[in-house]
Design an enzyme around this catalytic site. Structure first.
Site, PDB file in Angstrom:
ATOM      1  N   GLY A  23       0.853  -1.191   0.000  1.00  0.00           N
ATOM      2  CA  GLY A  23       0.000   0.000   0.000  1.00  0.00           C
ATOM      3  C   GLY A  23       0.885   1.236   0.000  1.00  0.00           C
ATOM      4  O   GLY A  23       0.578   2.254   0.627  1.00  0.00           O
ATOM      5  N   GLN A  27      -1.183   7.751   1.214  1.00  0.00           N
ATOM      6  CA  GLN A  27      -0.764   8.978   1.899  1.00  0.00           C
ATOM      7  C   GLN A  27       0.482   8.757   2.771  1.00  0.00           C
ATOM      8  O   GLN A  27       1.411   9.550   2.732  1.00  0.00           O
ATOM      9  CB  GLN A  27      -1.939   9.468   2.765  1.00  0.00           C
ATOM     10  CG  GLN A  27      -1.763  10.886   3.261  1.00  0.00           C
ATOM     11  CD  GLN A  27      -2.711  11.215   4.412  1.00  0.00           C
ATOM     12  OE1 GLN A  27      -3.451  10.365   4.908  1.00  0.00           O
ATOM     13  NE2 GLN A  27      -2.689  12.463   4.826  1.00  0.00           N
ATOM     14  N   ASP A  65      -1.751  -7.710  -4.434  1.00  0.00           N
ATOM     15  CA  ASP A  65      -3.045  -7.683  -3.755  1.00  0.00           C
ATOM     16  C   ASP A  65      -2.825  -8.463  -2.463  1.00  0.00           C
ATOM     17  O   ASP A  65      -2.612  -9.679  -2.494  1.00  0.00           O
ATOM     18  CB  ASP A  65      -4.106  -8.370  -4.634  1.00  0.00           C
ATOM     19  CG  ASP A  65      -5.431  -8.502  -3.906  1.00  0.00           C
ATOM     20  OD1 ASP A  65      -5.521  -8.046  -2.745  1.00  0.00           O
ATOM     21  OD2 ASP A  65      -6.370  -9.069  -4.495  1.00  0.00           O
ATOM     22  N   TYR A 155     -14.340   0.773  10.010  1.00  0.00           N
ATOM     23  CA  TYR A 155     -12.883   1.005  10.026  1.00  0.00           C
ATOM     24  C   TYR A 155     -12.346   0.812  11.444  1.00  0.00           C
ATOM     25  O   TYR A 155     -11.366   0.089  11.662  1.00  0.00           O
ATOM     26  CB  TYR A 155     -12.615   2.424   9.526  1.00  0.00           C
ATOM     27  CG  TYR A 155     -11.180   2.861   9.554  1.00  0.00           C
ATOM     28  CD1 TYR A 155     -10.227   2.270   8.740  1.00  0.00           C
ATOM     29  CD2 TYR A 155     -10.771   3.906  10.392  1.00  0.00           C
ATOM     30  CE1 TYR A 155      -8.910   2.698   8.750  1.00  0.00           C
ATOM     31  CE2 TYR A 155      -9.462   4.344  10.416  1.00  0.00           C
ATOM     32  CZ  TYR A 155      -8.535   3.738   9.589  1.00  0.00           C
ATOM     33  OH  TYR A 155      -7.234   4.166   9.604  1.00  0.00           O
ATOM     34  N   LYS A 159      -9.824  -2.020  12.942  1.00  0.00           N
ATOM     35  CA  LYS A 159      -8.552  -1.661  13.582  1.00  0.00           C
ATOM     36  C   LYS A 159      -8.485  -2.241  14.991  1.00  0.00           C
ATOM     37  O   LYS A 159      -7.440  -2.714  15.430  1.00  0.00           O
ATOM     38  CB  LYS A 159      -8.369  -0.136  13.616  1.00  0.00           C
ATOM     39  CG  LYS A 159      -8.071   0.473  12.250  1.00  0.00           C
ATOM     40  CD  LYS A 159      -6.717   0.026  11.725  1.00  0.00           C
ATOM     41  CE  LYS A 159      -6.385   0.570  10.356  1.00  0.00           C
ATOM     42  NZ  LYS A 159      -5.181  -0.031   9.755  1.00  0.00           N
TER      43      LYS A 159
HETATM   44  N1  SER Z   1      -7.331   9.501   9.304  1.00  0.00           N
HETATM   45  C1  SER Z   1      -8.168   8.352   9.461  1.00  0.00           C
HETATM   46  C2  SER Z   1      -9.531   8.590   8.961  1.00  0.00           C
HETATM   47  O1  SER Z   1      -9.982   9.702   9.053  1.00  0.00           O
HETATM   48  C3  SER Z   1      -8.229   7.955  10.905  1.00  0.00           C
HETATM   49  O2  SER Z   1      -7.204   7.065  11.176  1.00  0.00           O
HETATM   50  O3  SER Z   1     -10.147   7.692   8.524  1.00  0.00           O
END
Ligand code: SER
Length: 331
Positions: A23, A27, A65, A155, A159
């Site tokens: 990846g 960013q 992948d 998300y 995590k």
């Molecule tokens: N920067 C991330 C988000 O906003 C948070 O870890 O999804």
């Protein structure tokens, strides 16, 4: 004598590590790969992403992948990789649009890499966690390392589960995995993708381009943030720390500074006096409301010496200076 010792050490560092960044065109990856290559040498850091990107012109690059365990294994063996930085993930806002895909990528990608270490094919892993592991019932100010979590986004759930898996693989199989709970990350070298904290990057691009920005969070939505050079420094520091120093094998709280859209807009105005911000909240406001406002990173400080350099003022002027330079080069 001392110089010879230093050079030998440097040589050793450069030759013994073979690092794969998965990846790598995102960013964090864009900046991390450059920094890792400065330390370990271009040839020893293999960048990889799901598709070929501009990064492939800068050094070794593979299309990977991470959900394809066999394909991943082949590349790891071919390059004799011994460390993996796994950055491929769907961020908070994008994950809410595709919850099942997000769970699959964020979770099974991690398990595939943890398995490589369990089988002793690689010996060290970096995996990022996030402030998204916290939820609406978490104390919002100076959020401690250990507290109520209960994340409410897919998300955050992925995590948090990932943190549990990391700790499990460490305890059960001795896997050397290290992790940080990143706050919102702000950088000028690459575009962010799909995060709730990304407004704090877009605001600079729009501010410089048009002098205005319509923010999708409310003016008082305070969130923990960090400037990318500090995030990269923290990542490399935790990976270079002696294993005994890493006492937390789930993920460390990490902190830079906190601000609201109103506060960053005021800071930008010092550089662009006519800058104007307007507000139009969308569903990302709800995500922001569920996250902490500030983070207690004292465990990271105590265990491996974490200390950020940038604050809101320093970050803002550095962002504007670099984006201006980048844009004028482009023109
Ligand atoms: N920067 C991330 C988000 O906003 C948070 O870890 O999804």
């Amino acid at each position: 004598m001392a110089l010879r010792f230093f050079l030998l050490n440097l040589y050793d560092m450069q030759t013994s590590e073979k690092i794969l960044v998965i990846g790598s065109s995102g960013q964090i990856g864009t900046e991390l790969v450059q920094n890792l290559r400065n330390i370990y040498g271009v040839e020893n850091v293999i960048a990889s992403d799901v598709k070929i990107t501009e990064q492939s012109k800068e050094g070794p690059f593979e299309v990977i992948d991470v959900l394809n365990a066999q394909g991943l294994l082949e590349i790891v063996k071919r390059h004799k990789v011994n460390q993996v930085y796994l950055l491929a993930a769907l961020l908070s806002a994008t994950a809410e649009k595709m919850p099942k895909l997000a769970w699959d990528l964020n979770m099974n990608g991690l398990l595939n890499v943890l398995e490589l270490a369990k089988e002793k094919i690689i010996n060290k892993i970096y995996w990022p966690s996030s402030i998204a592991v916290f939820g609406p019932n978490t104390p919002k100010e100076n959020t401690p390392q250990y507290t109520v979590m209960e994340p409410s986004t897919v998300y955050g759930i992925s995590k948090q589960a990932g943190e549990r898996w990391c700790e499990y693989y460490f305890n059960r199989y001795g896997v050397d995995v290290r992790s940080l709970r990143y706050p919102g990350l702000i950088g000028w070298k690459s575009a962010p993708g799909g995060g709730t904290t990304d407004y704090a990057v877009h605001i600079f691009h729009e501010g410089l381009k048009s002098g205005t920005y319509e923010c999708f969070l409310s003016e008082n939505a305070v969130l923990p943030m960090m400037y990318m050079p500090d995030a990269v420094k923290a990542t490399i520091s935790i990976m270079q720390a002696e294993p005994e120093k890493i006492k937390i094998r789930s993920s460390y709280n990490l902190a830079g500074f906190s601000f609201s859209p109103k506060e960053i807009a005021a800071e930008i105005k010092k550089h662009i006096p006519d800058f104007r911000i307007t507000y139009k909240q969308d569903s990302r406001q709800q995500i922001a409301d569920s996250w902490p406002k500030s983070i207690d990173a004292s465990e990271a400080f105590k265990d491996w010496g974490w200390k950020p350099e940038f604050d809101l003022t320093g970050m803002t002027s550095d962002m504007i200076k670099n984006l201006q330079k980048k844009q004028s080069i482009k023109i």
